[in-house]
Write an enzyme that holds these catalytic residues in place. Structure first.
Site, mmCIF file in Angstrom:
data_model
loop_
_atom_site.group_PDB
_atom_site.id
_atom_site.type_symbol
_atom_site.label_atom_id
_atom_site.label_comp_id
_atom_site.label_asym_id
_atom_site.label_seq_id
_atom_site.Cartn_x
_atom_site.Cartn_y
_atom_site.Cartn_z
ATOM 1 N N GLY A 87 0.827 -1.206 0.000
ATOM 2 C CA GLY A 87 0.000 0.000 0.000
ATOM 3 C C GLY A 87 0.854 1.247 0.000
ATOM 4 O O GLY A 87 1.873 1.317 -0.689
ATOM 5 N N MET A 117 5.237 -2.566 0.141
ATOM 6 C CA MET A 117 5.572 -2.046 1.476
ATOM 7 C C MET A 117 5.351 -3.080 2.572
ATOM 8 O O MET A 117 5.970 -2.998 3.636
ATOM 9 C CB MET A 117 4.777 -0.784 1.770
ATOM 10 C CG MET A 117 5.247 0.450 1.029
ATOM 11 S SD MET A 117 7.002 0.823 1.260
ATOM 12 C CE MET A 117 7.086 1.192 3.003
ATOM 13 N N HIS A 141 9.505 -4.475 -4.837
ATOM 14 C CA HIS A 141 9.693 -3.580 -5.977
ATOM 15 C C HIS A 141 9.891 -2.163 -5.462
ATOM 16 O O HIS A 141 9.687 -1.866 -4.290
ATOM 17 C CB HIS A 141 8.535 -3.658 -6.991
ATOM 18 C CG HIS A 141 7.218 -3.162 -6.477
ATOM 19 N ND1 HIS A 141 6.037 -3.388 -7.142
ATOM 20 C CD2 HIS A 141 6.871 -2.458 -5.361
ATOM 21 C CE1 HIS A 141 5.046 -2.847 -6.475
ATOM 22 N NE2 HIS A 141 5.516 -2.277 -5.389
#
Length: 217
Positions: A87, A117, A141
């Site tokens: 998020g 996250m 990522h």
């Protein structure tokens, strides 16, 4: 709290003297029990959950619980179970920093998936206390514009600030995995998925839970 969360009994940790019979004991327990929702009962055992998209509300709830529980008992370790596709960046960093701020150790456990996250929070757990279930997946990522909330432009975030935050996340992976910065930078440029075993080899977690039946074999 999700709709339909069941309630479970919570008994006074300092009960009165034992009743004379089993029937009286059952009746006594039912009368004295306080019925609370399942998650609140688990929170009392220092078991916390991130099971949805990472946004301000859930992040603030987890942060508040960690701080409150650490004040109540600074020596009782906490466990954060993670099943989230990630998020927003700022709420994620808030949870990450709180894990490293509170006095108790915080074990992080991935079940399902810890992506984006959520993987930062997973890797932020106490070293040697970061685990995953056998079929869990981890994805890392680089933070993207969609990972910053819609108020970023209103708050005046410049390009340099966003780049700084991306570097901040990269440094977390570098410090926690002990991998060279260039390796992390390359892997963060795409969606890098890992199995639980691959996550161990990468340095994101320290172990995988094994079923007793598999262990016996």
């Amino acid at each position: 709290m999700p709709v339909g969360v069941p309630k479970v009994p919570f008994l006074n940790p300092n009960p009165e003297p034992e009743p004379d019979s089993a029937v009286e004991e059952i009746d006594s327990m039912e009368e004295k029990a306080t019925w609370v929702d399942l998650y609140n009962r688990l929170y009392r055992q220092r078991l916390l959950f991130l099971g949805q998209d990472l946004e301000e509300e859930i992040a603030n709830t987890i942060v508040g619980l960690m701080i409150y529980l650490s004040i109540e008992d600074p020596y009782w370790d906490q466990t954060l179970y993670i099943n989230s596709i990630g998020g927003l960046v700022f709420p994620g960093l808030a949870v990450y920093d709180t894990i490293n701020f509170v006095p108790p150790d915080v074990k992080t456990v991935c079940l399902g998936i810890a992506a984006s996250m959520a993987s930062v929070i997973l890797i932020g757990g106490t070293v040697k206390e970061r685990c995953a279930f056998p079929n869990a997946r981890v994805m890392i990522h680089q933070p993207r514009m969609v990972d910053f909330d819609d108020r970023s432009s209103e708050l005046g975030f410049e390009g340099d600030t966003l780049l700084h935050l991306r570097e901040c996340v990269a440094q977390i992976y570098v410090q926690r995995t002990n991998k060279p910065h260039w390796v992390i930078a390359v892997d963060l440029e795409r969606d890098t998925f890992m199995s639980a075993e691959e996550a161990i080899n990468y340095g994101i977690i320290d172990g995988v839970y094994i079923c007793e039946d598999e262990d016996e074999e």
